[in-house]
Design an enzyme around this catalytic site. Structure first.
Site, PDB file in Angstrom:
ATOM      1  N   ARG A 246      -5.717  -2.500   8.375  1.00 52.98           N
ATOM      2  CA  ARG A 246      -5.685  -3.956   8.191  1.00 52.98           C
ATOM      3  C   ARG A 246      -6.037  -4.672   9.494  1.00 52.98           C
ATOM      4  O   ARG A 246      -7.214  -4.701   9.842  1.00 52.98           O
ATOM      5  CB  ARG A 246      -4.316  -4.403   7.656  1.00 52.98           C
ATOM      6  CG  ARG A 246      -4.389  -5.750   6.960  1.00 52.98           C
ATOM      7  CD  ARG A 246      -3.043  -6.175   6.434  1.00 52.98           C
ATOM      8  NE  ARG A 246      -2.614  -5.378   5.309  1.00 52.98           N
ATOM      9  CZ  ARG A 246      -2.968  -5.597   4.046  1.00 52.98           C
ATOM     10  NH1 ARG A 246      -3.755  -6.596   3.758  1.00 52.98           N
ATOM     11  NH2 ARG A 246      -2.535  -4.829   3.086  1.00 52.98           N
TER      12      ARG A 246
ATOM     13  N   ARG B  44     -18.686  15.033  11.984  1.00 41.74           N
ATOM     14  CA  ARG B  44     -19.239  15.459  13.287  1.00 41.74           C
ATOM     15  C   ARG B  44     -20.271  16.578  13.094  1.00 41.74           C
ATOM     16  O   ARG B  44     -21.306  16.601  13.742  1.00 41.74           O
ATOM     17  CB  ARG B  44     -18.103  15.911  14.198  1.00 41.74           C
ATOM     18  CG  ARG B  44     -18.526  16.382  15.536  1.00 41.74           C
ATOM     19  CD  ARG B  44     -19.084  15.294  16.412  1.00 41.74           C
ATOM     20  NE  ARG B  44     -18.073  14.638  17.196  1.00 41.74           N
ATOM     21  CZ  ARG B  44     -18.333  13.696  18.111  1.00 41.74           C
ATOM     22  NH1 ARG B  44     -19.574  13.285  18.338  1.00 41.74           N
ATOM     23  NH2 ARG B  44     -17.362  13.131  18.785  1.00 41.74           N
TER      24      ARG B  44
ATOM     25  N   THR C  31       4.196   2.689   5.524  1.00 40.51           N
ATOM     26  CA  THR C  31       2.814   2.196   5.504  1.00 40.51           C
ATOM     27  C   THR C  31       1.976   3.076   6.412  1.00 40.51           C
ATOM     28  O   THR C  31       2.454   3.493   7.478  1.00 40.51           O
ATOM     29  CB  THR C  31       2.702   0.727   5.968  1.00 40.51           C
ATOM     30  OG1 THR C  31       1.325   0.446   6.302  1.00 40.51           O
ATOM     31  CG2 THR C  31       3.537   0.416   7.197  1.00 40.51           C
ATOM     32  N   ILE C  32       0.735   3.324   5.993  1.00 37.88           N
ATOM     33  CA  ILE C  32      -0.121   4.157   6.853  1.00 37.88           C
ATOM     34  C   ILE C  32      -0.487   3.424   8.136  1.00 37.88           C
ATOM     35  O   ILE C  32      -0.916   4.041   9.103  1.00 37.88           O
ATOM     36  CB  ILE C  32      -1.416   4.604   6.119  1.00 37.88           C
ATOM     37  CG1 ILE C  32      -2.292   3.395   5.738  1.00 37.88           C
ATOM     38  CG2 ILE C  32      -1.098   5.486   4.936  1.00 37.88           C
ATOM     39  CD1 ILE C  32      -3.728   3.793   5.360  1.00 37.88           C
ATOM     40  N   ASP C  33      -0.332   2.092   8.154  1.00 35.06           N
ATOM     41  CA  ASP C  33      -0.853   1.292   9.279  1.00 35.06           C
ATOM     42  C   ASP C  33      -0.055   1.453  10.578  1.00 35.06           C
ATOM     43  O   ASP C  33      -0.554   1.128  11.646  1.00 35.06           O
ATOM     44  CB  ASP C  33      -0.880  -0.198   8.899  1.00 35.06           C
ATOM     45  CG  ASP C  33      -1.765  -0.459   7.691  1.00 35.06           C
ATOM     46  OD1 ASP C  33      -2.635   0.379   7.409  1.00 35.06           O
ATOM     47  OD2 ASP C  33      -1.578  -1.491   7.024  1.00 35.06           O
TER      48      ASP C  33
ATOM     49  N   HIS D 254      -9.731   4.503   1.069  1.00 35.11           N
ATOM     50  CA  HIS D 254      -8.432   4.882   0.504  1.00 35.11           C
ATOM     51  C   HIS D 254      -8.129   6.373   0.579  1.00 35.11           C
ATOM     52  O   HIS D 254      -6.994   6.770   0.304  1.00 35.11           O
ATOM     53  CB  HIS D 254      -8.311   4.388  -0.938  1.00 35.11           C
ATOM     54  CG  HIS D 254      -8.183   2.892  -1.003  1.00 35.11           C
ATOM     55  ND1 HIS D 254      -9.261   2.054  -0.862  1.00 35.11           N
ATOM     56  CD2 HIS D 254      -7.102   2.092  -1.140  1.00 35.11           C
ATOM     57  CE1 HIS D 254      -8.854   0.800  -0.938  1.00 35.11           C
ATOM     58  NE2 HIS D 254      -7.548   0.787  -1.105  1.00 35.11           N
ATOM     59  N   ILE D 255      -9.106   7.186   0.952  1.00 33.98           N
ATOM     60  CA  ILE D 255      -8.806   8.616   1.165  1.00 33.98           C
ATOM     61  C   ILE D 255      -7.660   8.739   2.178  1.00 33.98           C
ATOM     62  O   ILE D 255      -6.843   9.653   2.113  1.00 33.98           O
ATOM     63  CB  ILE D 255     -10.065   9.376   1.646  1.00 33.98           C
ATOM     64  CG1 ILE D 255      -9.828  10.874   1.672  1.00 33.98           C
ATOM     65  CG2 ILE D 255     -10.529   8.922   3.022  1.00 33.98           C
ATOM     66  CD1 ILE D 255     -11.057  11.694   2.028  1.00 33.98           C
TER      67      ILE D 255
ATOM     68  N   ARG E 119       1.156  -4.980  -4.916  1.00 35.53           N
ATOM     69  CA  ARG E 119       1.406  -6.192  -4.123  1.00 35.53           C
ATOM     70  C   ARG E 119       1.890  -7.242  -5.113  1.00 35.53           C
ATOM     71  O   ARG E 119       1.563  -7.165  -6.297  1.00 35.53           O
ATOM     72  CB  ARG E 119       0.129  -6.619  -3.411  1.00 35.53           C
ATOM     73  CG  ARG E 119      -0.421  -5.474  -2.552  1.00 35.53           C
ATOM     74  CD  ARG E 119      -1.484  -5.898  -1.604  1.00 35.53           C
ATOM     75  NE  ARG E 119      -2.154  -4.733  -1.029  1.00 35.53           N
ATOM     76  CZ  ARG E 119      -1.665  -3.985  -0.042  1.00 35.53           C
ATOM     77  NH1 ARG E 119      -0.506  -4.301   0.505  1.00 35.53           N
ATOM     78  NH2 ARG E 119      -2.318  -2.939   0.410  1.00 35.53           N
TER      79      ARG E 119
ATOM     80  N   GLY F 214       0.840  -1.202   0.000  1.00 32.44           N
ATOM     81  CA  GLY F 214       0.000   0.000   0.000  1.00 32.44           C
ATOM     82  C   GLY F 214       0.869   1.244   0.000  1.00 32.44           C
ATOM     83  O   GLY F 214       1.770   1.371   0.820  1.00 32.44           O
TER      84      GLY F 214
ATOM     85  N   ALA G 272      15.206  11.509  -0.694  1.00 28.96           N
ATOM     86  CA  ALA G 272      16.337  11.517   0.241  1.00 28.96           C
ATOM     87  C   ALA G 272      17.367  10.462  -0.149  1.00 28.96           C
ATOM     88  O   ALA G 272      18.582  10.692  -0.054  1.00 28.96           O
ATOM     89  CB  ALA G 272      15.838  11.282   1.661  1.00 28.96           C
TER      90      ALA G 272
ATOM     91  N   GLY H  26       5.817  -2.121   3.903  1.00 26.92           N
ATOM     92  CA  GLY H  26       5.404  -2.605   5.218  1.00 26.92           C
ATOM     93  C   GLY H  26       5.940  -3.992   5.517  1.00 26.92           C
ATOM     94  O   GLY H  26       6.869  -4.469   4.841  1.00 26.92           O
ATOM     95  N   ASP H  27       5.359  -4.653   6.512  1.00 25.58           N
ATOM     96  CA  ASP H  27       5.923  -5.939   6.954  1.00 25.58           C
ATOM     97  C   ASP H  27       5.865  -7.025   5.876  1.00 25.58           C
ATOM     98  O   ASP H  27       6.779  -7.848   5.776  1.00 25.58           O
ATOM     99  CB  ASP H  27       5.267  -6.399   8.267  1.00 25.58           C
ATOM    100  CG  ASP H  27       3.755  -6.451   8.184  1.00 25.58           C
ATOM    101  OD1 ASP H  27       3.195  -6.021   7.154  1.00 25.58           O
ATOM    102  OD2 ASP H  27       3.129  -6.920   9.152  1.00 25.58           O
TER     103      ASP H  27
HETATM  104  O1  F6P Z   1      -1.547  -1.522   4.331  1.00 29.79           O
HETATM  105  C1  F6P Z   1      -2.164  -0.364   3.903  1.00 29.79           C
HETATM  106  C2  F6P Z   1      -3.610  -0.608   3.644  1.00 29.79           C
HETATM  107  O2  F6P Z   1      -4.200   0.611   3.200  1.00 29.79           O
HETATM  108  C3  F6P Z   1      -4.407  -1.181   4.821  1.00 29.79           C
HETATM  109  O3  F6P Z   1      -4.737  -0.226   5.775  1.00 29.79           O
HETATM  110  C4  F6P Z   1      -5.588  -1.783   4.110  1.00 29.79           C
HETATM  111  O4  F6P Z   1      -6.166  -2.838   4.843  1.00 29.79           O
HETATM  112  C5  F6P Z   1      -4.985  -2.288   2.823  1.00 29.79           C
HETATM  113  O5  F6P Z   1      -3.785  -1.554   2.611  1.00 29.79           O
HETATM  114  C6  F6P Z   1      -5.875  -2.153   1.619  1.00 29.79           C
HETATM  115  O6  F6P Z   1      -5.200  -2.694   0.539  1.00 29.79           O
HETATM  116  P1  F6P Z   1      -5.695  -2.576  -0.961  1.00 29.79           P
HETATM  117  O7  F6P Z   1      -5.600  -1.138  -1.356  1.00 29.79           O
HETATM  118  O8  F6P Z   1      -4.779  -3.450  -1.716  1.00 29.79           O
HETATM  119  O9  F6P Z   1      -7.130  -3.034  -0.967  1.00 29.79           O
END
Ligand code: F6P
Length: 336
Positions: free
Chosen positions: A173, A156, A127-129, A259-260, A73, A12, A23, A103-104
């Site tokens: 995730r 709100r 990764t945003i996670d 995805h925003i 991916r 992602g 950098a 990410g991992d």
């Molecule tokens: O790992 C980043 C992430 O945005 C997660 O927060 C989310 O579960 C996943 O990727 C969504 O993946 P994709 O865009 O492949 O559906």
């Protein structure tokens, strides 16, 4: 011979990946090395979609979301045939060291690749996670939570106007880092995540929520905001919204931010973190390090063995979970 470094972005995309690439390029230039970029994550490594990067490529990108190298991916990296093809490309291109920003999952691929290929491998957590162990923050997390906070502040307003219950589903995730931090920053009446909900006893959670919603409707005539982690509720968050609506007879509206949260211009914190990590990645290569992720712990850059970074998912701070559960949620429900 000039050392040839390669860089790719994987999984992602996260705001700040471009700042990291920049950098890396600037540091490579400083040491008079060469930088090759592979497009489309590991797929570009397998299919040899490469380009020689120069300062021109990274000019004016520090503020741009996404990644100039594209991302993807790559299922093939889970198989030895994929690893074999990636290795072949690295050999053909005479690459000495590979930097992967991801990410991992991307780091697991890098560990497998290291078993087959003798060059240096370095990870930058992007990764945003914010779920990668060994670093206080991953590149992209700060922007993602700010984006979510901005969106929820708007939700709100409309929730207040209609005195309505809103459920806002957040990404992450299987980690509650985004959900907990955003929930607290938005003064959500409830935060539902892996860390504080026992899904085997979801009926109990449901009854408690219904009770709180009914009480809030009677006493406060205002909005009730629940932030919830994606992948938490069995059959999805809409199922929870419907169940709650049936139990309370109050409109429960779901908003999935989706995805925003991955897009947008990186905030200062991500630009700076990405820059420090990009510089540190090339410096690690110069000091003959391999198999490590660049992390930042207590404001200090560090090298974390890749195997340690992927061994466990980083946990949400217990202090945050406890504060939300015992103090903030209860106080927020009494706010007028
Ligand atoms: O790992 C980043 C992430 O945005 C997660 O927060 C989310 O579960 C996943 O990727 C969504 O993946 P994709 O865009 O492949 O559906």
């Amino acid at each position: 011979m000039t050392k040839r470094i390669a860089v790719l972005t994987s999984g992602g995309d996260a705001p700040g990946m471009n700042a990291a690439i920049r950098a890396v390029m600037l540091t490579v230039q400083h040491y008079k090395l060469e930088l090759i970029g592979f497009y489309h994550g590991y797929n570009g490594l397998i299919n040899n979609e490469s380009t020689l990067l120069s300062l021109d490529n990274v000019n004016g990108i520090i503020h741009r979301g996404g990644t100039i190298l594209k991302s993807a991916r790559c299922a093939q990296m889970f198989h030895s045939s994929g690893i074999g093809k990636a290795k072949k490309t690295l050999e053909q291109e005479n690459i000495d060291a590979l930097i992967v920003i991801g990410g991992d999952g991307s780091f697991s691929g890098l560990i497998d690749l290291q078993h087959a290929w003798p060059g240096q491998v370095i990870g930058i957590p992007g990764t945003i996670d914010n779920d990668v162990d060994g670093t206080d923050f991953t590149v992209g997390f700060s922007t993602a939570i700010n984006t979510a906070i901005e969106a929820i502040d708007k939700i709100r307003d409309t929730a207040d106007a209609f005195e309505r219950v809103f459920l806002v589903e957040l990404m992450g995730r299987h980690s509650g880092q985004i959900t907990f931090n955003v929930g607290i920053a938005c003064a959500a009446e409830q935060v539902l995540s892996f860390e504080n909900v026992d899904i085997d006893h979801k009926e109990k959670t449901l009854q408690q929520l219904a009770k709180q919603i009914n009480a809030a409707q009677k006493s406060r005539h205002t909005s009730f905001l629940i932030v919830i982690a994606e992948n938490l509720w069995p059959n999805g968050t809409q199922a929870l919204a419907t169940e709650l609506q049936n139990l309370t007879n109050v409109d429960c509206t779901l908003c999935t931010l989706g995805h925003i949260q991955r897009g947008g211009s990186p905030v200062a914190k991500d630009r700076i973190l990405a820059t420090k990590m990009g510089v540190a990645a090339v410096q690690a290569i110069m000091s003959n390090k391999s198999n490590v992720m660049i992390g930042e712990q207590n404001n200090t850059m560090c090298h974390v063995p890749l195997v340690e970074a992927v061994k466990h998912q980083k946990q949400v701070s217990q202090a945050l979970v406890a504060a939300q559960q015992n103090i903030l949620a209860i106080a927020a429900q009494n706010e007028t």
